[in-house]
Design a protein around this motif. Structure first.
Motif, PDB file in Angstrom:
ATOM      1  N   VAL A 124      13.221   9.008  12.287  1.00 41.45           N
ATOM      2  CA  VAL A 124      12.579  10.133  11.765  1.00 41.45           C
ATOM      3  C   VAL A 124      12.181  10.218  10.322  1.00 41.45           C
ATOM      4  O   VAL A 124      11.192  10.581   9.734  1.00 41.45           O
ATOM      5  N   VAL A 125      13.503   9.660   9.484  1.00 44.47           N
ATOM      6  CA  VAL A 125      13.002   9.594   8.294  1.00 44.47           C
ATOM      7  C   VAL A 125      12.089   8.642   7.760  1.00 44.47           C
ATOM      8  O   VAL A 125      11.274   8.882   6.635  1.00 44.47           O
ATOM      9  N   ALA A 126      12.145   7.314   8.136  1.00 48.68           N
ATOM     10  CA  ALA A 126      11.240   6.268   8.018  1.00 48.68           C
ATOM     11  C   ALA A 126       9.648   6.695   8.247  1.00 48.68           C
ATOM     12  O   ALA A 126       8.774   6.364   7.476  1.00 48.68           O
ATOM     13  N   ARG A 127       9.566   7.417   9.479  1.00 43.66           N
ATOM     14  CA  ARG A 127       8.194   7.797   9.633  1.00 43.66           C
ATOM     15  C   ARG A 127       7.717   8.939   8.878  1.00 43.66           C
ATOM     16  O   ARG A 127       6.432   8.966   8.660  1.00 43.66           O
ATOM     17  N   ALA A 128       8.620   9.957   8.325  1.00 44.15           N
ATOM     18  CA  ALA A 128       8.069  10.948   7.476  1.00 44.15           C
ATOM     19  C   ALA A 128       7.652  10.155   6.080  1.00 44.15           C
ATOM     20  O   ALA A 128       6.706  10.553   5.622  1.00 44.15           O
ATOM     21  N   ARG A 129       8.265   9.213   5.591  1.00 45.47           N
ATOM     22  CA  ARG A 129       8.066   8.571   4.634  1.00 45.47           C
ATOM     23  C   ARG A 129       6.725   7.887   4.790  1.00 45.47           C
ATOM     24  O   ARG A 129       5.977   7.934   3.867  1.00 45.47           O
ATOM     25  N   ALA A 130       6.696   7.299   5.795  1.00 45.84           N
ATOM     26  CA  ALA A 130       5.390   6.513   5.961  1.00 45.84           C
ATOM     27  C   ALA A 130       4.170   7.405   6.079  1.00 45.84           C
ATOM     28  O   ALA A 130       2.992   7.142   5.617  1.00 45.84           O
ATOM     29  N   ALA A 131       4.283   8.545   6.600  1.00 44.81           N
ATOM     30  CA  ALA A 131       3.131   9.383   6.698  1.00 44.81           C
ATOM     31  C   ALA A 131       2.811   9.980   5.483  1.00 44.81           C
ATOM     32  O   ALA A 131       1.643  10.115   5.173  1.00 44.81           O
ATOM     33  N   ALA A 132       3.834  10.242   4.437  1.00 42.88           N
ATOM     34  CA  ALA A 132       3.457  10.702   2.951  1.00 42.88           C
ATOM     35  C   ALA A 132       2.820   9.540   2.361  1.00 42.88           C
ATOM     36  O   ALA A 132       2.038   9.734   1.560  1.00 42.88           O
ATOM     37  N   ASP A 133       3.249   8.293   2.365  1.00 41.92           N
ATOM     38  CA  ASP A 133       2.692   7.115   1.844  1.00 41.92           C
ATOM     39  C   ASP A 133       1.060   7.063   2.275  1.00 41.92           C
ATOM     40  O   ASP A 133       0.215   6.725   1.198  1.00 41.92           O
ATOM     41  N   GLN A 134       0.776   7.374   3.501  1.00 39.55           N
ATOM     42  CA  GLN A 134      -0.481   7.131   3.958  1.00 39.55           C
ATOM     43  C   GLN A 134      -1.372   8.037   3.497  1.00 39.55           C
ATOM     44  O   GLN A 134      -2.590   7.870   3.023  1.00 39.55           O
ATOM     45  N   GLN A 135      -0.995   9.279   3.323  1.00 38.93           N
ATOM     46  CA  GLN A 135      -1.463  10.461   2.736  1.00 38.93           C
ATOM     47  C   GLN A 135      -2.024  10.391   1.182  1.00 38.93           C
ATOM     48  O   GLN A 135      -3.016  10.488   0.794  1.00 38.93           O
ATOM     49  N   ASP A 136      -0.981   9.644   0.555  1.00 39.78           N
ATOM     50  CA  ASP A 136      -1.326   9.246  -0.904  1.00 39.78           C
ATOM     51  C   ASP A 136      -2.242   8.170  -0.803  1.00 39.78           C
ATOM     52  O   ASP A 136      -3.166   8.059  -2.192  1.00 39.78           O
ATOM     53  N   LEU A 137      -2.140   7.264   0.122  1.00 39.14           N
ATOM     54  CA  LEU A 137      -3.224   6.013  -0.236  1.00 39.14           C
ATOM     55  C   LEU A 137      -4.618   6.309   0.101  1.00 39.14           C
ATOM     56  O   LEU A 137      -5.567   5.838  -0.348  1.00 39.14           O
ATOM     57  N   ARG A 138      -4.710   7.456   0.774  1.00 36.41           N
ATOM     58  CA  ARG A 138      -6.311   7.989   1.030  1.00 36.41           C
ATOM     59  C   ARG A 138      -7.179   8.159  -0.304  1.00 36.41           C
ATOM     60  O   ARG A 138      -8.351   8.355  -0.123  1.00 36.41           O
ATOM     61  N   THR A 139      -6.442   8.380  -1.177  1.00 40.29           N
ATOM     62  CA  THR A 139      -7.485   8.742  -2.500  1.00 40.29           C
ATOM     63  C   THR A 139      -7.223   7.494  -3.601  1.00 40.29           C
ATOM     64  O   THR A 139      -7.966   7.515  -4.749  1.00 40.29           O
ATOM     65  N   ARG A 207       1.877 -12.019   4.927  1.00 33.88           N
ATOM     66  CA  ARG A 207       2.864 -11.773   3.908  1.00 33.88           C
ATOM     67  C   ARG A 207       2.962 -10.173   3.639  1.00 33.88           C
ATOM     68  O   ARG A 207       2.181  -9.458   2.837  1.00 33.88           O
ATOM     69  N   GLU A 208       3.958  -9.659   4.268  1.00 31.91           N
ATOM     70  CA  GLU A 208       4.238  -8.299   4.527  1.00 31.91           C
ATOM     71  C   GLU A 208       4.656  -7.817   2.820  1.00 31.91           C
ATOM     72  O   GLU A 208       3.987  -6.641   2.689  1.00 31.91           O
ATOM     73  N   ASP A 209       5.216  -8.375   2.081  1.00 24.77           N
ATOM     74  CA  ASP A 209       5.843  -8.050   0.980  1.00 24.77           C
ATOM     75  C   ASP A 209       4.614  -7.894   0.180  1.00 24.77           C
ATOM     76  O   ASP A 209       4.631  -6.856  -0.790  1.00 24.77           O
ATOM     77  N   GLU A 210       3.462  -8.888   0.035  1.00 27.19           N
ATOM     78  CA  GLU A 210       2.373  -8.712  -0.807  1.00 27.19           C
ATOM     79  C   GLU A 210       1.524  -7.858  -0.333  1.00 27.19           C
ATOM     80  O   GLU A 210       0.975  -6.932  -1.382  1.00 27.19           O
ATOM     81  N   LEU A 211       1.303  -7.283   0.751  1.00 25.48           N
ATOM     82  CA  LEU A 211       0.607  -6.160   1.454  1.00 25.48           C
ATOM     83  C   LEU A 211       1.356  -4.810   0.747  1.00 25.48           C
ATOM     84  O   LEU A 211       0.595  -3.855   0.203  1.00 25.48           O
ATOM     85  N   ARG A 212       2.659  -5.011   0.574  1.00 30.28           N
ATOM     86  CA  ARG A 212       3.358  -3.530   0.291  1.00 30.28           C
ATOM     87  C   ARG A 212       3.184  -3.582  -1.219  1.00 30.28           C
ATOM     88  O   ARG A 212       3.069  -2.310  -1.627  1.00 30.28           O
ATOM     89  N   SER A 213       3.057  -4.530  -1.690  1.00 23.50           N
ATOM     90  CA  SER A 213       2.967  -4.826  -3.421  1.00 23.50           C
ATOM     91  C   SER A 213       1.677  -4.179  -3.765  1.00 23.50           C
ATOM     92  O   SER A 213       1.552  -3.296  -4.789  1.00 23.50           O
ATOM     93  N   LEU A 214       0.398  -4.505  -2.965  1.00 26.97           N
ATOM     94  CA  LEU A 214      -0.610  -3.700  -3.363  1.00 26.97           C
ATOM     95  C   LEU A 214      -0.800  -2.313  -3.166  1.00 26.97           C
ATOM     96  O   LEU A 214      -1.383  -1.742  -3.743  1.00 26.97           O
ATOM     97  N   CYS A 215       0.259  -1.962  -2.247  1.00 26.89           N
ATOM     98  CA  CYS A 215       0.344  -0.362  -2.194  1.00 26.89           C
ATOM     99  C   CYS A 215       1.255   0.350  -2.950  1.00 26.89           C
ATOM    100  O   CYS A 215       1.396   1.538  -3.076  1.00 26.89           O
ATOM    101  N   GLY A 216       2.125  -0.355  -3.565  1.00 24.80           N
ATOM    102  CA  GLY A 216       2.994   0.320  -4.708  1.00 24.80           C
ATOM    103  C   GLY A 216       4.195   0.656  -3.811  1.00 24.80           C
ATOM    104  O   GLY A 216       4.820   1.767  -4.420  1.00 24.80           O
ATOM    105  N   ILE A 217       4.454  -0.102  -2.618  1.00 26.37           N
ATOM    106  CA  ILE A 217       5.757   0.635  -1.815  1.00 26.37           C
ATOM    107  C   ILE A 217       6.595  -0.554  -1.507  1.00 26.37           C
ATOM    108  O   ILE A 217       6.259  -1.667  -1.647  1.00 26.37           O
TER     109      ILE A 217
END
Length: 217
Positions: A124-139, A207-217
């Protein structure tokens, strides 16, 4: 079932045995509706094989794809816990197998097996964080948006390869809020950098780590 970092992977053998003893095995053909948004069903579903599309629909019928769940993932835990209707619709992407547990049985299991309850909380916590990250990324910049979208739609396969659900480029662009042409350019950039590989029916994240780095997460 797939193990990895999934809900199922957080359980020990005793917890898994208890879940299976209380569950009923179910199969759904590709494209089957497992449940509709708003349904009163309280069952919990744990995916053993295949992928499940999790979507919400607006008043005009427009679909928003929230996530794709794969082997080892749990679905429906919120409805079981709070007793409310389904918050999203579930559709099988391909042939899906798993186990179904009634809400009452699931709650009893959580009370008797602390590790199980802890695994649900972590999900539940991981999905809540992911949802917040996705909302931030839309801008953010388009490349950052596409990277975040790929991570948000990804599921971890049994061999720990990440693969997104097969969606059209138009669907992917709509999720991110950019044009199809901009999406194509972003995917090309990620592909040329060796971060992803685009297949006929899906996108693999190498390369999951590099993809996360692009997102700043």
């Amino acid at each position: 079932m797939g193990i990895g970092r999934s809900f199922w992977g957080m359980l020990d053998e005793g917890d898994r045995a208890a879940v299976l003893a209380a569950a009923t095995r179910r199969r759904f053909g590709a494209g089957s509706v497992i449940c509709h948004q708003g349904d009163e069903t309280r069952n919990v579903f744990v995916v053993a094989r295949g992928r499940v599309r999790v979507s919400r629909f607006g008043v005009g019928g427009e679909e928003t794809l929230l996530a794709v769940r794969g082997a080892g993932d749990i679905i429906g835990e919120l409805a079981a816990i709070d007793g409310e209707g389904r918050s999203a619709s579930l559709t099988s992407v391909d042939d899906v197998e798993g186990v179904v547990i009634t809400a009452a049985a699931f709650i009893r299991l959580c009370e008797r097996h602390p590790r199980l309850m802890w695994a649900v909380l972590r999900v539940v916590v991981a999905r809540a964080r992911a949802a917040a990250d996705q909302q931030d990324l839309r801008t953010g910049p388009s490349l950052q948006r596409v990277a975040g979208m790929l991570l948000g739609l990804a599921h971890r396969d049994v061999d720990d390869m990440i693969a997104t659900v097969p969606l059209s480029q138009r669907e992917l662009a709509n999720i991110v809020g950019i044009s199809r042409e901009t999406l194509v350019r972003a995917l090309k950039t990620l592909r040329e950098a060796g971060i992803i590989v685009t297949r006929r029916t899906h996108i693999e994240i190498l390369r999951e780590d590099e993809l996360r780095s692009l997102c700043g997460i």
